[in-house]
Design an enzyme around this catalytic site. Structure first.
Site, short mmCIF file in Angstrom:
data_model
loop_
_atom_site.label_atom_id
_atom_site.label_comp_id
_atom_site.label_asym_id
_atom_site.label_seq_id
_atom_site.Cartn_x
_atom_site.Cartn_y
_atom_site.Cartn_z
N ASP A 166 0.44 -0.97 0.15
CA ASP A 166 0.04 -0.27 -0.37
C ASP A 166 1.13 1.38 0.31
OD1 ASP A 166 -1.69 -1.62 0.63
OD2 ASP A 166 -2.93 -0.80 2.16
N HIS B 271 -6.35 3.31 -3.85
CA HIS B 271 -6.02 2.87 -2.48
C HIS B 271 -6.67 4.45 -1.89
CE1 HIS B 271 -5.13 1.53 1.28
NE2 HIS B 271 -3.83 2.79 1.21
N HIS C 77 -5.62 9.98 -0.03
CA HIS C 77 -4.63 9.26 1.19
C HIS C 77 -5.03 9.52 2.52
CE1 HIS C 77 -2.94 6.02 3.48
NE2 HIS C 77 -2.84 5.16 3.06
N HIS D 135 3.86 -1.94 3.13
CA HIS D 135 3.41 -0.55 2.97
C HIS D 135 4.83 -0.04 2.24
CE1 HIS D 135 0.10 -0.99 6.15
NE2 HIS D 135 -0.14 0.20 5.18
#
Length: 288
Positions: free
Chosen positions: A85, A135, A139, A231
């Site tokens: 991510d 995603h 964010h 991540h």
């Protein structure tokens, strides 16, 4: 003997994105009726209980209350789905090199604005044969779970448009920011043909700076079909060490990485997995 899995549907787009609203209205009508007939000693706890269920649906990352969510792959083969991510970032080239060195594949759940800032990295991810997922566009980590319908729609749609413009291919998969998805995420997922993905193995590598501790936590969740959450670009700067250590552990434990995809590609992946399981069931190897 290894069980042969039935064919499931991996890519589940929300079919009834507004069903939650009907359930909410009916539940509150029931609460009002209880309050009217039995008074606040019954009505108040009933109201709090119904609200708690909806809050649980938002705050628990693998909750399927508001939309279907894929938590693991349906297989007994020693395979895992690596998901990374928050990119692309300055670490992306090194992440790609590490994956190449181990013959591993991953799906990068990228942020739209970061992809627009580094389009060459997004194209390189695709060129090397990795998956790319949505995603969100900016964010909004602190408040994604609380976004209203218009803001949620923009977060999903803008990221989808940015990724598609750069790579020429629209993502199939979506991961909510911090995993938390409120009721308003279902409609844009349906509009763009996206399916939610959660995880079954995580090490909190976005905040934890000790690679050994992170990988140990991930190992506790490893099993055939595990979806591993990783991540890149974390402030502590040790994501590459985590990935390198994890890839070595996966090799040592005999796990392979896979990229399940949507539509016909998902059918092909499931068919190959079933065939492998049938072969193992017919010709089991020597006991360990």
């Amino acid at each position: 003997m290894m069980q042969v899995m039935a064919k499931p549907d991996l890519h589940r787009v929300p079919r009834h994105p507004h069903a939650w609203a009907v359930v909410l209205v009916l539940s509150q009508l029931a609460v009002a009726a209880l309050w009217w007939r039995l008074g606040w000693p019954v009505g108040l706890p009933a109201m709090l209980a119904t609200h708690a269920v909806f809050l649980w649906g938002v705050l628990v990352p693998d909750s399927g209350l508001f939309s279907p969510v894929l938590k693991r792959l349906p297989t007994s083969e020693p395979v895992v789905w690596l998901t990374i991510d928050d990119g692309p970032s300055e670490q992306t080239p090194a992440v790609l090199d590490l994956l190449d060195a181990h013959g591993a594949k991953a799906t990068f759940f990228v942020v739209g604005e970061r992809a627009q800032a580094r389009p060459e990295l997004l194209r390189e991810i695709a060129r090397r044969g990795h998956g790319i997922g949505n995603h969100s566009h900016s964010h909004p980590q602190a408040w994604f779970w609380a976004l209203g319908p218009a803001a949620m729609r923009r977060q999903v749609a803008d990221a989808q448009a940015a990724i598609t413009a750069i790579t020429g291919t629209a993502p199939h998969w979506f991961r909510a920011v911090v995993g938390m998805a409120n009721p308003f995420v279902s409609a844009p997922l349906r509009t763009h043909g996206l399916a939610r993905v959660a995880w079954s193995a995580r090490g909190f590598d976005a905040v934890a700076a000790d690679p050994d501790a992170v990988v140990t936590r991930i190992e506790r969740g490893l099993s055939p079909g595990a979806i591993v959450l990783l991540h890149e670009g974390a402030r502590h700067g040790r994501n590459l060490e985590v990935l390198a250590l994890l890839l070595r552990r996966l090799d040592a434990l005999g796990y392979r990485t896979v990229l399940p995809e949507a539509g016909a590609e998902a059918d092909q992946w499931l068919e190959k997995t079933r065939e492998a399981e049938m072969e193992t069931a017919r010709f089991p190897g020597p006991p360990p």
